[in-house]
Design a protein around this motif. Structure first.
Motif, PDB file in Angstrom:
ATOM      1  N   ARG A 169       0.715  -1.242  -0.031  1.00  0.00           N
ATOM      2  CA  ARG A 169       0.166   0.015  -0.097  1.00  0.00           C
ATOM      3  C   ARG A 169       0.727   1.308   0.086  1.00  0.00           C
ATOM      4  O   ARG A 169       0.161   2.538   0.008  1.00  0.00           O
ATOM      5  N   TRP A 214      -3.261   3.364  17.799  1.00  0.00           N
ATOM      6  CA  TRP A 214      -4.409   3.264  16.902  1.00  0.00           C
ATOM      7  C   TRP A 214      -5.161   4.750  17.012  1.00  0.00           C
ATOM      8  O   TRP A 214      -5.326   5.345  18.032  1.00  0.00           O
ATOM      9  N   ARG A 218      -8.581   8.614  12.465  1.00  0.00           N
ATOM     10  CA  ARG A 218      -8.479   8.229  11.010  1.00  0.00           C
ATOM     11  C   ARG A 218      -8.616   6.645  10.809  1.00  0.00           C
ATOM     12  O   ARG A 218      -8.597   6.124   9.598  1.00  0.00           O
ATOM     13  N   ARG A 220      -6.740   3.964  11.660  1.00  0.00           N
ATOM     14  CA  ARG A 220      -5.614   3.342  11.167  1.00  0.00           C
ATOM     15  C   ARG A 220      -4.629   3.184  12.548  1.00  0.00           C
ATOM     16  O   ARG A 220      -4.503   4.037  13.184  1.00  0.00           O
ATOM     17  N   GLY A 228       0.814   7.359   9.654  1.00  0.00           N
ATOM     18  CA  GLY A 228       0.083   6.100   9.485  1.00  0.00           C
ATOM     19  C   GLY A 228       0.883   4.960   8.800  1.00  0.00           C
ATOM     20  O   GLY A 228       1.770   5.036   8.203  1.00  0.00           O
ATOM     21  N   ASP A 230       0.705   1.784   6.872  1.00  0.00           N
ATOM     22  CA  ASP A 230      -0.118   1.090   5.670  1.00  0.00           C
ATOM     23  C   ASP A 230       0.183  -0.295   5.651  1.00  0.00           C
ATOM     24  O   ASP A 230      -0.720  -0.961   5.157  1.00  0.00           O
ATOM     25  N   HIS A 249      -9.228  -4.181  16.644  1.00  0.00           N
ATOM     26  CA  HIS A 249      -9.301  -3.049  15.489  1.00  0.00           C
ATOM     27  C   HIS A 249      -9.367  -3.554  14.166  1.00  0.00           C
ATOM     28  O   HIS A 249      -9.794  -3.115  13.454  1.00  0.00           O
ATOM     29  N   HIS A 253     -11.863  -3.338  11.221  1.00  0.00           N
ATOM     30  CA  HIS A 253     -11.600  -2.574   9.975  1.00  0.00           C
ATOM     31  C   HIS A 253     -10.599  -3.332   9.242  1.00  0.00           C
ATOM     32  O   HIS A 253      -9.297  -2.928   9.224  1.00  0.00           O
ATOM     33  N   ARG A 255      -9.271  -3.559   6.356  1.00  0.00           N
ATOM     34  CA  ARG A 255      -8.467  -3.057   5.337  1.00  0.00           C
ATOM     35  C   ARG A 255      -7.775  -1.708   5.902  1.00  0.00           C
ATOM     36  O   ARG A 255      -7.041  -1.183   5.168  1.00  0.00           O
ATOM     37  N   SER A 256      -7.636  -1.807   7.243  1.00  0.00           N
ATOM     38  CA  SER A 256      -6.976  -0.480   7.678  1.00  0.00           C
ATOM     39  C   SER A 256      -5.358  -0.789   7.703  1.00  0.00           C
ATOM     40  O   SER A 256      -4.717   0.357   7.578  1.00  0.00           O
ATOM     41  N   CYS A 257      -4.935  -1.835   7.485  1.00  0.00           N
ATOM     42  CA  CYS A 257      -3.368  -2.135   7.353  1.00  0.00           C
ATOM     43  C   CYS A 257      -3.115  -3.400   6.667  1.00  0.00           C
ATOM     44  O   CYS A 257      -3.928  -4.378   6.809  1.00  0.00           O
TER      45      CYS A 257
END
Length: 403
Positions: A169, A214, A218, A220, A228, A230, A249, A253, A255-257
């Motif tokens: 990413r 965290w 955002r 993320r 951030g 990625d 987390h 979420h 697809r946060s990382c």
């Protein structure tokens, strides 16, 4: 396959430490220093044996990935000691093919004409990498420059980072490890992998797991500088992470990382995989019968804690009696019962073959041996050679250079 006595190189300890193996010895309670890196002997394999082990390793890897798909789609995650609410996240990381770099099978095999048998797959946080990739290679160059070794680990790691680079990413990747001193295996393994990624052209940042934050606004993860995160490599067991607030987390979420290794490998690194493989591939020549509910009708078996490491809490049961390893931290998560097969015995030395997978392909061999029936924290690492031409010159020690 043979075990051959050998004379250690003069000054071997500072030499291997200069190559990154800062845990080359350990101390007994009385202060006696015992070598972990052990070059008083080495193992010799034939090219045919290596070819066979390469094929077995890649077949077992393909079977294991298929087993992970089966479990994530149809299986009971709680039977793996994993939270059911993590299923969707595991499915995302598998279906979207989040990249995986490496893993290590542990096989029982002594080159005696029998089939190699799978003992476990260290697919999430495998260590013993520096000694397998670097240290035994330079031992070979010093001792047997005319011989070869099953070892393309370093080159394949660099190539793997380069291959997955377009799928990450960002060009910046964080490398996280559990807090510890700079002579500990987890720190050094992470540092070595980070350097292979840097060699492949990635920009890398190192940090400890406890330093990951965290950002609730955002949604993320961030580092200490509020950057951030990625993409991140983290040498920390997924079964622990998914049970902690940190992991919640990710479940919420997914697809946060992007993580390397991906969360779906929590299935492969779990001893319950052994039972699923036996269910999907019964009587496969490289598998041993294994079950989750009980030993069933097995007269000789090994009870393995699902999340166990380094032989912790393992219990071997045979008609002759029981052997129980000390239990430090595992067992409450559940057990797998696998048919017992004695390790090969070379005059009282019992090796386990660690065959490495990098980017889905077999990449090398590391051999640990013990004096007892379980390969635990007191096992020693021995180098190996195979018949073949002299290896080409390489630059593996570049990773030790400081910026």
């Amino acid at each position: 396959m043979r075990r051959i006595p050998s004379t250690p190189r003069p000054g071997w300890k500072p030499l291997v430490e200069s190559q990154g193996l800062l845990y080359a010895t350990w101390e007994e309670d009385d202060g006696t220093e015992v070598p972990y890196w052990h070059e008083e002997a080495y193992y010799e394999l034939t090219l045919d044996e290596v070819d066979r082990l390469e094929d077995v390793t890649e077949e077992l890897h393909a079977m294991s990935v298929a087993a992970a798909r089966h479990v994530i789609r149809h299986g009971d995650l709680t039977a793996f000691g994993l939270p059911e609410e993590a299923r969707d996240y595991l499915r995302v990381t598998l279906d979207e093919e989040h990249p995986s770099i490496y893993g290590r099978f542990d096989l029982a095999w002594g080159g005696d004409g029998r089939e190699a048998k799978l003992l476990e797959y260290n697919a999430d946080t495998p260590t013993a990498l520096i000694e397998a990739s670097l240290v035994q290679w330079y031992w070979l160059r010093d001792r047997f420059p005319e011989r070869d070794q099953w070892n393309s680990l370093h080159e394949r790691l660099v190539r793997a980072w380069g291959r997955i680079r377009p799928y990450l990413r960002s060009e910046t990747m964080h490398f996280a490890h559990v807090e510890g001193t700079e002579d500990e295996e987890e720190w050094l393994t992470t540092a070595y992998l980070r350097d292979t990624a840097t060699e492949a052209g990635l920009t890398t940042i190192g940090l400890e797991v406890a330093e990951i934050g965290w950002d609730a606004e955002r949604l993320r993860f961030v580092d200490l500088d509020e950057r951030g995160i990625d993409t991140m490599f983290m040498l920390y067991p997924w079964e622990d992470m998914l049970a902690e607030p940190f992991g919640k987390h990710l479940v919420g979420h997914p697809r946060s990382c992007l993580f390397v290794e991906p969360a779906w490998k929590a299935i492969l690194s779990n001893k319950a995989l052994l039972a699923v493989l036996w269910e999907l591939y019964p009587d496969h020549p490289n598998l041993l019968p294994a079950y989750l509910d009980s030993p069933r009708d097995m007269r000789s078996y090994v009870a393995k804690p699902l999340h166990g490491r380094e032989g912790d809490a393992i219990r071997i049961v045979t008609p002759a009696g029981e052997h129980v390893q000390p239990a430090e931290a595992y067992g409450d998560e559940g057990w797998c019962y696998q048919e017992y097969v004695p390790l090969p015995d070379f005059d009282g030395n019992k090796p386990v073959l660690g065959t490495w997978v990098v980017d889905g392909k077999s990449a090398g061999l590391g051999i640990r041996e013990s004096s007892g029936p379980v390969t635990d924290t007191y096992a020693r690492f021995l180098p190996h050679v195979i018949d073949g031409p002299a290896p080409d010159t390489d630059t593996r020690l570049a990773w030790l250079d400081e910026d």
